[in-house]
Design a protein around this motif. Sequence first.
Motif, mmCIF file in Angstrom:
data_model
loop_
_atom_site.group_PDB
_atom_site.id
_atom_site.type_symbol
_atom_site.label_atom_id
_atom_site.label_comp_id
_atom_site.label_asym_id
_atom_site.label_seq_id
_atom_site.Cartn_x
_atom_site.Cartn_y
_atom_site.Cartn_z
ATOM 1 N N LEU A 99 0.829 -1.198 0.000
ATOM 2 C CA LEU A 99 0.000 0.000 0.000
ATOM 3 C C LEU A 99 0.869 1.256 0.000
ATOM 4 O O LEU A 99 0.637 2.184 -0.796
ATOM 5 C CB LEU A 99 -0.918 -0.004 1.223
ATOM 6 C CG LEU A 99 -1.817 1.233 1.401
ATOM 7 C CD1 LEU A 99 -2.773 1.379 0.220
ATOM 8 C CD2 LEU A 99 -2.588 1.152 2.711
ATOM 9 N N VAL A 100 1.880 1.281 0.861
ATOM 10 C CA VAL A 100 2.795 2.429 0.915
ATOM 11 C C VAL A 100 3.546 2.579 -0.410
ATOM 12 O O VAL A 100 3.689 3.692 -0.934
ATOM 13 C CB VAL A 100 3.795 2.267 2.079
ATOM 14 C CG1 VAL A 100 4.856 3.365 2.039
ATOM 15 C CG2 VAL A 100 3.060 2.284 3.416
ATOM 16 N N GLU A 101 3.992 1.480 -0.980
ATOM 17 C CA GLU A 101 4.752 1.538 -2.232
ATOM 18 C C GLU A 101 3.881 2.021 -3.384
ATOM 19 O O GLU A 101 4.332 2.817 -4.209
ATOM 20 C CB GLU A 101 5.335 0.165 -2.569
ATOM 21 C CG GLU A 101 6.121 0.166 -3.864
ATOM 22 C CD GLU A 101 6.984 -1.066 -4.047
ATOM 23 O OE1 GLU A 101 6.832 -1.721 -5.105
ATOM 24 O OE2 GLU A 101 7.782 -1.376 -3.162
ATOM 25 N N ILE A 102 2.641 1.565 -3.461
ATOM 26 C CA ILE A 102 1.741 1.996 -4.538
ATOM 27 C C ILE A 102 1.453 3.491 -4.430
ATOM 28 O O ILE A 102 1.464 4.222 -5.430
ATOM 29 C CB ILE A 102 0.434 1.182 -4.502
ATOM 30 C CG1 ILE A 102 0.710 -0.266 -4.925
ATOM 31 C CG2 ILE A 102 -0.612 1.809 -5.425
ATOM 32 C CD1 ILE A 102 -0.468 -1.191 -4.738
ATOM 33 N N ILE A 103 1.204 3.958 -3.209
ATOM 34 C CA ILE A 103 0.936 5.391 -2.998
ATOM 35 C C ILE A 103 2.159 6.213 -3.392
ATOM 36 O O ILE A 103 2.043 7.229 -4.097
ATOM 37 C CB ILE A 103 0.551 5.659 -1.534
ATOM 38 C CG1 ILE A 103 -0.810 5.022 -1.215
ATOM 39 C CG2 ILE A 103 0.511 7.164 -1.252
ATOM 40 C CD1 ILE A 103 -1.202 5.105 0.242
ATOM 41 N N THR A 204 14.656 -4.058 1.512
ATOM 42 C CA THR A 204 13.491 -3.802 2.369
ATOM 43 C C THR A 204 12.317 -4.681 1.965
ATOM 44 O O THR A 204 11.657 -5.293 2.817
ATOM 45 C CB THR A 204 13.084 -2.316 2.273
ATOM 46 O OG1 THR A 204 14.197 -1.498 2.642
ATOM 47 C CG2 THR A 204 11.913 -2.026 3.206
ATOM 48 N N ALA A 205 12.050 -4.752 0.652
ATOM 49 C CA ALA A 205 10.942 -5.588 0.175
ATOM 50 C C ALA A 205 11.185 -7.057 0.497
ATOM 51 O O ALA A 205 10.272 -7.768 0.929
ATOM 52 C CB ALA A 205 10.769 -5.405 -1.338
ATOM 53 N N GLY A 206 12.423 -7.525 0.299
ATOM 54 C CA GLY A 206 12.738 -8.916 0.602
ATOM 55 C C GLY A 206 12.618 -9.229 2.076
ATOM 56 O O GLY A 206 12.140 -10.310 2.464
ATOM 57 N N ALA A 207 13.054 -8.278 2.916
ATOM 58 C CA ALA A 207 12.980 -8.489 4.363
ATOM 59 C C ALA A 207 11.530 -8.583 4.826
ATOM 60 O O ALA A 207 11.212 -9.336 5.755
ATOM 61 C CB ALA A 207 13.692 -7.351 5.089
ATOM 62 N N ILE A 208 10.643 -7.824 4.181
ATOM 63 C CA ILE A 208 9.236 -7.845 4.576
ATOM 64 C C ILE A 208 8.513 -9.053 3.990
ATOM 65 O O ILE A 208 7.728 -9.711 4.678
ATOM 66 C CB ILE A 208 8.550 -6.528 4.132
ATOM 67 C CG1 ILE A 208 9.146 -5.343 4.895
ATOM 68 C CG2 ILE A 208 7.039 -6.599 4.361
ATOM 69 C CD1 ILE A 208 8.640 -3.994 4.424
ATOM 70 N N PHE A 209 8.773 -9.353 2.718
ATOM 71 C CA PHE A 209 8.053 -10.451 2.062
ATOM 72 C C PHE A 209 8.568 -11.813 2.516
ATOM 73 O O PHE A 209 7.788 -12.688 2.909
ATOM 74 C CB PHE A 209 8.188 -10.333 0.543
ATOM 75 C CG PHE A 209 7.307 -11.283 -0.217
ATOM 76 C CD1 PHE A 209 6.020 -10.920 -0.577
ATOM 77 C CD2 PHE A 209 7.753 -12.544 -0.574
ATOM 78 C CE1 PHE A 209 5.189 -11.787 -1.275
ATOM 79 C CE2 PHE A 209 6.945 -13.434 -1.271
ATOM 80 C CZ PHE A 209 5.659 -13.054 -1.622
#
Length: 263
Positions: A99-103, A204-209
């Motif tokens: 959501l944050v990335e899309i915004i 960051t994306a890898g750490a979250i996903f």
Amino acid sequence: MLLGELGVFASYAFAPLSLIVPLGAVSVIASAIIGIIFIKEKWKPKDFLRRYVLSFVGCGLAIVGTYLLVTFAPNSHEKMTGENITKHLVSWPFLLYMLVEIILFCWLLYFYKEKNANNIVVILLLVALLGSMTVVTVKAVAGMLVLSIQGHLQLDYPIFYVMCVCMVATAVYQATFLSQASQMYDSSLIASVGYILSTTIAITAGAIFYLDFIGEDVLHICMFALGCLIAFVGVFLITRNRKKAVPFEPYISMDAMPDEGAG
């Protein structure tokens, strides 16, 4: 290049994303060394300190940073089964991140398209946001393909095809923005800024996903971050000391020249 990209694609199936992404510094080091050996640029003595010494220092820092990355990178790596990928995809931390990335992406795209904000950071942030999704989906696709080859079929899961579509779409649009950036800015600047932004957001994306840093102690995380920082500085020094390309001057035919005899 094709063999290299296939190797990178395969590596995502066998190691954490947070380890593979920063290792892009190795290609920068290799291209700098190979370029010096094979291109054999002519240089003036007064340029030696500014260009070559700093480039060698940059290579040294990138190597030190890479060593720290490999040493303190996350060791956990789960199998990329359809169930695991689906579980990660619908987890609330990743949904919040998306959501944050899309915004942020829509906001940057608005300024880039409507306000003509052609700043290199804006363009490369768009590339980095798309790239973070590319690496996440590449790891999923590569992992599921490897498991299928090993006899654990994963190609009957719909999530595999969803990831394939996202991988191709984000890669294509990423290349589009990179092409536009290359028309306005020097390639060395794009290489350094793009590497730093893309690596940071992809980790960051890898750490979250994929929850790469779950179970890691504070010391390992801090040393990993330090390795990234040192590699960033090294890549910046390597790329900033490259010669800028000669601007392309389009050919103008005689028919297109103004008529000097015209009143």
